[in-house]
Design a protein around this motif. Structure first.
Motif, PDB file in Angstrom:
ATOM      1  N   ALA A 344       0.867  -1.310  -0.117  1.00 18.05           N
ATOM      2  CA  ALA A 344      -0.014   0.190  -0.141  1.00 18.05           C
ATOM      3  C   ALA A 344       0.925   1.380   0.041  1.00 18.05           C
ATOM      4  O   ALA A 344       0.335   2.230  -0.955  1.00 18.05           O
ATOM      5  CB  ALA A 344      -0.977   0.076   1.171  1.00 18.05           C
ATOM      6  N   ALA A 345       2.118   1.266   0.746  1.00 14.73           N
ATOM      7  CA  ALA A 345       2.740   2.419   0.629  1.00 14.73           C
ATOM      8  C   ALA A 345       3.292   2.663  -0.597  1.00 14.73           C
ATOM      9  O   ALA A 345       3.776   3.692  -1.242  1.00 14.73           O
ATOM     10  CB  ALA A 345       3.983   2.259   1.801  1.00 14.73           C
ATOM     11  N   PHE A 346       3.864   1.461  -1.389  1.00  7.48           N
ATOM     12  CA  PHE A 346       4.268   1.656  -2.681  1.00  7.48           C
ATOM     13  C   PHE A 346       3.435   2.398  -3.629  1.00  7.48           C
ATOM     14  O   PHE A 346       3.759   3.071  -4.315  1.00  7.48           O
ATOM     15  CB  PHE A 346       4.621  -0.014  -3.164  1.00  7.48           C
ATOM     16  N   ARG A 347       2.095   1.851  -3.372  1.00  8.47           N
ATOM     17  CA  ARG A 347       0.924   2.322  -4.290  1.00  8.47           C
ATOM     18  C   ARG A 347       0.722   3.904  -3.840  1.00  8.47           C
ATOM     19  O   ARG A 347       0.510   4.699  -4.893  1.00  8.47           O
ATOM     20  CB  ARG A 347      -0.280   1.659  -4.052  1.00  8.47           C
ATOM     21  N   VAL A 348       0.795   4.217  -2.802  1.00  9.35           N
ATOM     22  CA  VAL A 348       0.455   5.590  -2.564  1.00  9.35           C
ATOM     23  C   VAL A 348       1.606   6.444  -2.887  1.00  9.35           C
ATOM     24  O   VAL A 348       1.214   7.627  -3.525  1.00  9.35           O
ATOM     25  CB  VAL A 348       0.431   5.858  -0.879  1.00  9.35           C
ATOM     26  N   GLY A 349       3.008   6.040  -2.969  1.00  8.64           N
ATOM     27  CA  GLY A 349       3.894   6.772  -3.390  1.00  8.64           C
ATOM     28  C   GLY A 349       3.785   7.018  -4.993  1.00  8.64           C
ATOM     29  O   GLY A 349       4.096   8.193  -5.746  1.00  8.64           O
ATOM     30  N   PHE A 350       3.349   6.014  -5.560  1.00  8.13           N
ATOM     31  CA  PHE A 350       3.113   6.092  -7.244  1.00  8.13           C
ATOM     32  C   PHE A 350       2.127   7.014  -7.347  1.00  8.13           C
ATOM     33  O   PHE A 350       1.932   7.919  -8.345  1.00  8.13           O
ATOM     34  CB  PHE A 350       3.014   4.785  -7.800  1.00  8.13           C
ATOM     35  N   THR A 351       0.929   6.672  -6.587  1.00  2.07           N
ATOM     36  CA  THR A 351      -0.389   7.768  -6.863  1.00  2.07           C
ATOM     37  C   THR A 351      -0.157   9.189  -6.622  1.00  2.07           C
ATOM     38  O   THR A 351      -0.415  10.143  -7.422  1.00  2.07           O
ATOM     39  CB  THR A 351      -1.397   7.201  -5.742  1.00  2.07           C
ATOM     40  N   ARG A 352       0.663   9.564  -5.712  1.00  4.33           N
ATOM     41  CA  ARG A 352       1.388  10.935  -5.548  1.00  4.33           C
ATOM     42  C   ARG A 352       2.252  11.547  -6.430  1.00  4.33           C
ATOM     43  O   ARG A 352       1.856  12.659  -6.952  1.00  4.33           O
ATOM     44  CB  ARG A 352       2.049  11.059  -4.042  1.00  4.33           C
ATOM     45  N   GLN A 353       2.688  10.498  -6.851  1.00  2.00           N
ATOM     46  CA  GLN A 353       3.918  10.846  -8.074  1.00  2.00           C
ATOM     47  C   GLN A 353       3.114  11.190  -9.358  1.00  2.00           C
ATOM     48  O   GLN A 353       3.445  12.413 -10.122  1.00  2.00           O
ATOM     49  CB  GLN A 353       4.798   9.698  -8.493  1.00  2.00           C
ATOM     50  N   SER A 354       1.934  10.377  -9.832  1.00  2.00           N
ATOM     51  CA  SER A 354       1.161  10.737 -10.741  1.00  2.00           C
ATOM     52  C   SER A 354       0.323  12.066 -10.445  1.00  2.00           C
ATOM     53  O   SER A 354       0.314  12.915 -11.570  1.00  2.00           O
ATOM     54  CB  SER A 354       0.334   9.705 -11.077  1.00  2.00           C
ATOM     55  N   ALA A 355      -0.331  12.121  -9.434  1.00  2.26           N
ATOM     56  CA  ALA A 355      -1.031  13.370  -9.281  1.00  2.26           C
ATOM     57  C   ALA A 355      -0.238  14.680  -9.326  1.00  2.26           C
ATOM     58  O   ALA A 355      -0.899  15.844  -9.681  1.00  2.26           O
ATOM     59  CB  ALA A 355      -1.563  13.400  -7.891  1.00  2.26           C
ATOM     60  N   ALA A 356       0.983  14.483  -9.077  1.00  4.99           N
ATOM     61  CA  ALA A 356       1.623  15.748  -8.951  1.00  4.99           C
ATOM     62  C   ALA A 356       2.403  15.729 -10.470  1.00  4.99           C
ATOM     63  O   ALA A 356       3.382  16.709 -10.697  1.00  4.99           O
ATOM     64  CB  ALA A 356       3.038  15.653  -8.049  1.00  4.99           C
ATOM     65  N   SER A 357       2.189  15.090 -11.365  1.00  6.85           N
ATOM     66  CA  SER A 357       2.467  15.079 -12.713  1.00  6.85           C
ATOM     67  C   SER A 357       4.129  14.942 -12.860  1.00  6.85           C
ATOM     68  O   SER A 357       4.867  15.697 -13.446  1.00  6.85           O
ATOM     69  CB  SER A 357       2.058  16.351 -13.398  1.00  6.85           C
ATOM     70  N   VAL A 358       4.733  14.402 -11.871  1.00  8.87           N
ATOM     71  CA  VAL A 358       5.957  13.934 -11.843  1.00  8.87           C
ATOM     72  C   VAL A 358       6.373  12.729 -13.058  1.00  8.87           C
ATOM     73  O   VAL A 358       5.883  11.553 -12.916  1.00  8.87           O
ATOM     74  CB  VAL A 358       6.532  13.430 -10.716  1.00  8.87           C
TER      75      VAL A 358
END
Length: 447
Positions: A344-358
């Motif tokens: 879940a922590a891995f998924r949160v990291g990717f979700t935040r990366q995507s939301a920030a358009s990184v």
């Protein structure tokens, strides 16, 4: 949302690449006893079977250098992957978009994801993902090896390329039933004889090899093959496993550095030919080694008249089926299994990366008119590697996957309806397949 922008750096060179130079680097990245392995998903380090290595080449001329680095880690994800490219770029005197960093994906090895570790550290009874202080020291050691390598660069005059079939290593993990759904999974090791007896399924049987030369002097060799590179794991013994054994055997015998890159092995493993025994690990290594030797026996010389680096920054949309709020609750629940909290922590990291358009960097290095090295993120399915080869009929396309591990698995869109394990660990949305194919085609398009 994604950024559609192709950054091209093209340098026309005199015949045989008189302005080109190449350097090689090698650094130890073995974690200490007690450090997490596989992001905390398996037993931590109890001992070392073989030291883990970061190996690479730096290619440069009048333009900024290009760095290709292969690391004996399970994954380097998201912000950590960006940090690795920034640090190595500074060491080589180049820019981060000209640095390709790829994990080999052995599982008795670290996962670099500091953000996931810090997220869980703020929760009750947190599982450990990474030894942060050691990981930074390891990276700085790799950077130091890059700086040292630049002092001993050699002229690069030409390439040689070849390929050979690998016998009895790769098999497809996903076995479909008559209803079109996944009926059985054949993972890295399979003790069920009936599963081992089933056909290999779709694989890319070829190991591709590229060697760099200064006149008659071989400088370095790069190998590419697509499979999960684990024979057995989870016992706490750090290992570069059977692909590392083959690589180091070639390095010792040849007297020049050999590098190995794992291709699109997301749905490929050695399960058909591996029963998790020590004997199987040896046999798999011997089969990889035999293909490495065979691929170099019939090498074709490739003059270097030009070099081109292409980079496309892409933002993959997160899978909406796993919203951040729900994943954070999993992270925070100390009663939940550590593996579920880490995932879940891995998924949160990717979700935040995507939301920030990184963006994630997709890149390719074109050497001469026929050789293309393609660099992809995540655990991509073998279909993407075969698609890449179709873009250059008659050419030589070698694919390294397991770049930025942030997206997790990158299956095909239809894979989500088929079921099986991989879609459950695919952090990007199912429609990512279309973006993947478009980006690969753009990176490999002939001028």
């Amino acid at each position: 949302m994604r950024k559609i922008m192709l950054l091209l750096s093209v340098l026309a060179l005199p015949a045989f690449g008189e302005t080109l130079r190449l350097a090689t680097f090698r650094a130890d990245v073995t974690p200490p006893v007690g450090a997490p392995l596989c992001g905390g998903l398996v037993k931590p380090v109890a001992g070392v079977s073989e030291p883990l290595l970061a190996l690479g080449v730096v290619v440069w001329s009048d333009d900024k250098p290009v760095v290709l680095c292969a690391v004996d880690w399970c994954e380097i994800r998201a912000g950590d992957h960006v940090h690795w490219r920034e640090v190595l770029a500074q060491a080589a005197g180049t820019t981060p978009e000209r640095v390709a960093v790829h994990s080999l994906h052995q599982h008795n090895a670290p996962i670099g994801d500091g953000a996931a570790h810090r997220l869980l550290a703020a929760c009750a009874s947190p599982p450990a993902v990474l030894d942060l202080d050691w990981a930074e020291r390891a990276l700085q050691g790799v950077a130091a090896s890059v700086k040292d390598a630049l002092r001993n660069a050699s002229p690069l005059t030409h390439l040689e390329r070849g390929e050979a079939a690998v016998e009895k290593v790769a098999s497809n993990r996903r076995i479909l039933g008559e209803d079109g759904k996944i009926a059985k999974m054949r993972l890295s090791a399979t003790k069920d004889a009936a599963l081992r007896d089933l056909p290999e399924g779709l694989v890319d049987p070829m190991l591709k090899t590229l060697s760099f030369w200064n006149g008659e002097k071989k400088l370095a060799v790069l190998h590419y093959y697509a499979t999960h590179p684990m024979s057995y794991y989870g016992d706490g013994m750090v290992t570069y496993d059977f692909v590392g054994t083959a690589r180091e055997r070639r390095t010792q015998a040849d007297g020049v550095p050999h590098l190995y890159f794992t291709g699109c092995g997301g749905n490929i493993a050695a399960g058909k030919y591996n029963d998790a025994s020590k004997e199987a690990r040896v046999r798999l290594g011997e089969n990889i080694h035999a293909a490495m030797v065979a691929s170099e026996k019939e090498m074709k010389r490739v003059p270097l008249t030009r070099i081109e680096w292409r980079a496309i920054p892409v933002v993959l949309k997160a899978n909406p089926e796993f919203p951040e709020e729900r994943m954070l609750k999993v992270c925070e629940n100390a009663a939940t299994a550590p593996s579920a909290r880490i995932s879940a922590a891995f998924r949160v990291g990717f979700t935040r990366q995507s939301a920030a358009s990184v963006p994630i960097q997709f890149t390719s290095l074109h050497l001469g008119d026929e050789v293309c090295l393609l660099h992809l993120p995540g655990e991509t399915f073998i279909e993407y590697q075969l698609f890449a080869q179709q873009q250059r009929p008659g050419g030589f396309v070698a694919t390294a996957s397991y770049g930025d591990g942030g997206p997790g698995y990158i299956p095909l869109e239809k894979s989500f309806a088929e079921g099986g394990y991989e879609p459950t660990q695919a952090f990007a949305a199912p429609e990512s397949e279309k973006i993947m194919r478009e980006t690969i085609a753009a990176l490999l398009r002939r001028k």
